[in-house]
Design a protein around this motif. Structure first.
Motif, PDB file in Angstrom:
ATOM      1  N   GLY A  10       0.813  -1.219   0.000  1.00 19.28           N
ATOM      2  CA  GLY A  10       0.000   0.000   0.000  1.00 19.28           C
ATOM      3  C   GLY A  10       0.842   1.263   0.000  1.00 19.28           C
ATOM      4  O   GLY A  10       1.976   1.286   0.486  1.00 19.28           O
ATOM      5  N   THR A  30       0.046  10.832   0.429  1.00 20.61           N
ATOM      6  CA  THR A  30       0.516  11.984   1.198  1.00 20.61           C
ATOM      7  C   THR A  30       1.351  12.935   0.337  1.00 20.61           C
ATOM      8  O   THR A  30       1.855  13.934   0.836  1.00 20.61           O
ATOM      9  CB  THR A  30       1.339  11.518   2.420  1.00 20.61           C
ATOM     10  N   GLY A  41       7.970  -1.648   3.375  1.00 22.18           N
ATOM     11  CA  GLY A  41       9.264  -1.314   3.979  1.00 22.18           C
ATOM     12  C   GLY A  41       9.297  -1.788   5.430  1.00 22.18           C
ATOM     13  O   GLY A  41       8.241  -2.063   6.024  1.00 22.18           O
ATOM     14  N   ASP A  97       9.557  -0.299   8.054  1.00 20.90           N
ATOM     15  CA  ASP A  97       8.773   0.538   8.972  1.00 20.90           C
ATOM     16  C   ASP A  97       7.312   0.091   9.019  1.00 20.90           C
ATOM     17  O   ASP A  97       6.542   0.571   9.853  1.00 20.90           O
ATOM     18  CB  ASP A  97       8.878   2.023   8.573  1.00 20.90           C
ATOM     19  N   LEU A 134      14.941  -0.525   4.307  1.00 24.80           N
ATOM     20  CA  LEU A 134      14.670   0.866   3.927  1.00 24.80           C
ATOM     21  C   LEU A 134      15.907   1.459   3.265  1.00 24.80           C
ATOM     22  O   LEU A 134      17.024   1.226   3.720  1.00 24.80           O
ATOM     23  CB  LEU A 134      14.340   1.701   5.164  1.00 24.80           C
ATOM     24  N   SER A 168       8.829  12.521   4.132  1.00 27.13           N
ATOM     25  CA  SER A 168       8.830  13.154   5.455  1.00 27.13           C
ATOM     26  C   SER A 168      10.193  13.738   5.778  1.00 27.13           C
ATOM     27  O   SER A 168      10.301  14.787   6.391  1.00 27.13           O
ATOM     28  CB  SER A 168       8.455  12.154   6.536  1.00 27.13           C
TER      29      SER A 168
HETATM   30  N1  LIG Z   1      13.279   4.866   1.821  1.00 29.76           N
HETATM   31  C1  LIG Z   1      12.499   3.809   1.646  1.00 29.76           C
HETATM   32  N2  LIG Z   1      13.041   2.597   1.420  1.00 29.76           N
HETATM   33  C2  LIG Z   1      12.256   1.500   1.245  1.00 29.76           C
HETATM   34  N3  LIG Z   1      10.911   1.527   1.293  1.00 29.76           N
HETATM   35  C3  LIG Z   1      10.317   2.711   1.510  1.00 29.76           C
HETATM   36  C4  LIG Z   1      11.072   3.919   1.699  1.00 29.76           C
HETATM   37  N4  LIG Z   1      10.204   4.944   1.888  1.00 29.76           N
HETATM   38  C5  LIG Z   1       8.971   4.403   1.842  1.00 29.76           C
HETATM   39  N5  LIG Z   1       9.027   3.076   1.632  1.00 29.76           N
HETATM   40  C6  LIG Z   1       7.926   2.130   1.576  1.00 29.76           C
HETATM   41  O1  LIG Z   1       6.975   2.537   0.595  1.00 29.76           O
HETATM   42  C7  LIG Z   1       5.666   2.150   1.010  1.00 29.76           C
HETATM   43  C8  LIG Z   1       4.744   3.337   0.955  1.00 29.76           C
HETATM   44  O2  LIG Z   1       5.181   4.328   1.836  1.00 29.76           O
HETATM   45  P1  LIG Z   1       4.485   5.735   1.935  1.00 29.76           P
HETATM   46  O3  LIG Z   1       3.582   5.960   0.793  1.00 29.76           O
HETATM   47  O4  LIG Z   1       3.884   5.957   3.237  1.00 29.76           O
HETATM   48  O5  LIG Z   1       5.723   6.687   1.756  1.00 29.76           O
HETATM   49  P2  LIG Z   1       6.751   7.229   2.775  1.00 29.76           P
HETATM   50  O6  LIG Z   1       7.796   7.878   1.979  1.00 29.76           O
HETATM   51  O7  LIG Z   1       7.099   6.179   3.751  1.00 29.76           O
HETATM   52  O8  LIG Z   1       5.967   8.373   3.504  1.00 29.76           O
HETATM   53  P3  LIG Z   1       6.484   9.303   4.596  1.00 29.76           P
HETATM   54  O9  LIG Z   1       7.902   9.709   4.276  1.00 29.76           O
HETATM   55  O10 LIG Z   1       5.515  10.421   4.481  1.00 29.76           O
HETATM   56  O11 LIG Z   1       6.394   8.510   5.861  1.00 29.76           O
HETATM   57  C9  LIG Z   1       5.828   1.572   2.427  1.00 29.76           C
HETATM   58  O12 LIG Z   1       5.896   0.163   2.329  1.00 29.76           O
HETATM   59  C10 LIG Z   1       7.138   2.132   2.883  1.00 29.76           C
HETATM   60  O13 LIG Z   1       7.770   1.323   3.852  1.00 29.76           O
END
Ligand SMILES: Nc1ncnc2c1ncn2[C@@H]1O[C@H](COP(=O)(O)OP(=O)(O)OP(=O)(O)O)[C@@H](O)[C@H]1O
Ligand SMILES: N[C@@H](Cc1ccc(O)cc1)C(=O)O
Length: 465
Positions: free
Chosen positions: A67, A71, A233, A235, A262, A274
């Motif tokens: 997903g 944002t 990810g 997180d 990540l 972010s």
């Molecule tokens: N730097 C990264 N490396 C690997 N996966 C990532 C990274 N940034 C986001 N993701 C993954 O992408 C998917 C979607 O994340 P999302 O759309 O919330 O973006 P985000 O960049 O994590 O947002 P925010 O920075 O606002 O927290 C999630 O599975 C998240 O873990």
């Protein structure tokens, strides 16, 4: 045995298959857990299920989802790792679902965040949904047209929006039928919750409930599409675990979660929106040239891993590329292959051509070439360039411009270095400190001036009109 060692052992067993792959256009088996060899999985849960997962994947085509919350109006390079992973599932014959969080985006995922997100207007959320859905469609389309040469067609990616199932749900029904499966102790123990509970800003009930929503999404996709896999990810571990728990309590079906490492900056920060350091996948936010340059600048120590993450090139071939690269690292062969693959996937053949043409401008020192770049493109082309906005004034001299642009600590240094021949405007050496700044000569048609001091300190002046 740790999960890593367990997976490693299993992947070693699959490795002989890899040797038989002659082309990077396809995988021969449905076992995507082999991506562990590329470093593309961090954890699996339940943590003893690797064997069961491999059997399941080999037995039949499965459905997987990841997903993305709306944002921002574009996905970024961090999210691309998740999309790459999904593409590998698609190449291996599985059904891929990309979920856009029209509902979850209204609440905001507290994972990996120090404070609550600012609330977004619905019109903005809708625009963001359109932007990221477009990114997903473009990348899957480019993959199929440019990276997939099998006769067998891949199963088209499905894009779903979770507002579809939340918009008609009654709060009381939801709490009664879904809420009752969630245990407060488990919810409170999540890292995303603990970090925030112990912070000054605390956490709202809405954010606390985020894990319930993501948990129910998986339940819904399982019921509707038999989706037994969720990836995200690292997180996302807590949220994926919430769905895993819900499904375990509410059904007798087995589901599996997989997390990815990540992508982080040199200082270890998650690379994303972010943290404010994103490289975007939409052309209007980061041009194909900026994306290309970002990968061209990959450090030698990272390029091997990024080739594994962001290309479909088989591991054996990547090792050969690295051997050749190490013999002549200044040619940046590995970085060029990486940048080419990613740019082709994200922006297609035309985007790659533009990026490469713009790159060649860096080596062609004409004003015409320079003036075809935008200010942002110049900043990324001339790595580390400082962008300064200056109000044009009639009669402004070279010396005055150099001081307004903060090229020197003081006038004495400015005069010394300019007259000694260490100051350039638009690639031309200027030694006369009294020369008047003139449009067409010093100010290019794109309303910019490029200054170089010494060998490689660049300043881009944007003239305010
Ligand atoms: N730097 C990264 N490396 C690997 N996966 C990532 C990274 N940034 C986001 N993701 C993954 O992408 C998917 C979607 O994340 P999302 O759309 O919330 O973006 P985000 O960049 O994590 O947002 P925010 O920075 O606002 O927290 C999630 O599975 C998240 O873990
Ligand atoms: N929580 C995820 C996005 C997401 C939303 C809903 C889901 O069902 C799954 C994932 C993130 O912020 O990165």
């Amino acid at each position: 045995m740790s999960i890593r060692r367990h997976l490693w052992r299993l992947c070693t067993a699959c490795r002989h298959d890899l040797k038989n792959i002659r082309t990077y256009k396809t995988y021969k088996s449905r076992n995507v857990l082999r991506l562990y060899d590329r470093g593309m999985f961090q954890d699996i849960f339940p943590d003893t299920s690797a064997g069961e997962v491999i059997d399941l994947l080999n037995a039949s085509s499965q459905t997987v989802y990841a997903g993305f919350d709306p944002t921002a109006d574009s996905l970024h390079v961090g999210n691309l790792l998740v999309l790459m992973n999904l593409l590998h599932w698609q190449r291996s014959g599985h059904q891929v679902i990309a979920l856009v969080g029209g509902a979850t985006g209204q609440i905001g995922d507290p994972s990996h965040r120090k404070s609550a997100r600012t609330e977004m207007e619905q019109v903005l959320i809708n625009e963001n949904i359109k932007g990221i859905s477009r990114n997903i469609r473009t990348i899957f389309k480019n993959h199929e047209e440019l990276f997939w040469e099998e006769k067998k067609t891949v199963k088209p990616v499905m894009i779903v929006n979770n507002i579809e199932w939340y918009k008609d749900i009654n709060a009381l029904d939801f709490l009664r039928s879904v809420g009752r499966y969630f245990r407060l102790g488990t919810m409170l123990s999540k890292t995303s919750v603990q970090t925030r509970l112990n912070s000054e800003t605390g956490m709202s009930f809405a954010e606390f409930s985020y894990q319930v929503l993501q948990g129910y999404d998986w339940f819904h996709l399982l019921e509707k599409y038999n989706c037994r896999f969720q990836i995200g990810g690292s997180d996302q571990m807590g949220n994926i675990d919430a769905g895993f728990d819900l499904i375990g309590r509410a059904t007798d079906k087995r589901v599996f979660g997989l997390t990815l490492p990540l992508i982080t900056t040199e200082s270890g920060e998650k690379f994303g929106k972010s943290a404010g350091n994103a490289i975007w996948l939409s052309e209007n936010k980061s041009s194909s040239f900026q994306l290309y340059q970002f990968f061209i600048r990959t450090k030698d120590s990272d390029v091997h891993q990024l080739l594994k993450f962001f290309t479909f090139i088989p591991l054996g071939r990547i090792s050969e590329i690295m051997v050749a690269h190490k013999k002549n690292p200044e040619q940046r062969t590995a970085q060029k292959i990486l940048a080419e693959h990613v740019t082709r996937l994200v922006h297609g053949e035309a985007g790659l051509k533009t990026a490469q043409q713009t790159t060649s401008i860096l080596y062609d020192k004409s004003i015409e070439s320079l003036s075809s770049l935008s200010a942002d493109e110049m900043v990324s082309a001339f790595q580390g360039a400082t962008l300064i906005e200056i109000l044009p004034e009639p009669g402004l001299t070279v010396l005055q411009l150099s001081l307004k642009a903060n090229c020197f600590p003081d006038e004495t240094n400015a005069i010394r270095i300019i007259t000694a021949g260490g100051f350039y405007i638009n690639h031309q050496r200027i030694q006369n400190i009294e020369e008047i700044i003139t449009p067409g000569v010093h100010i290019m048609p794109n309303n910019l001036t490029m200054i170089r001091v010494g060998k490689k300190t660049y300043y881009i002046v944007k003239w305010i009109s």
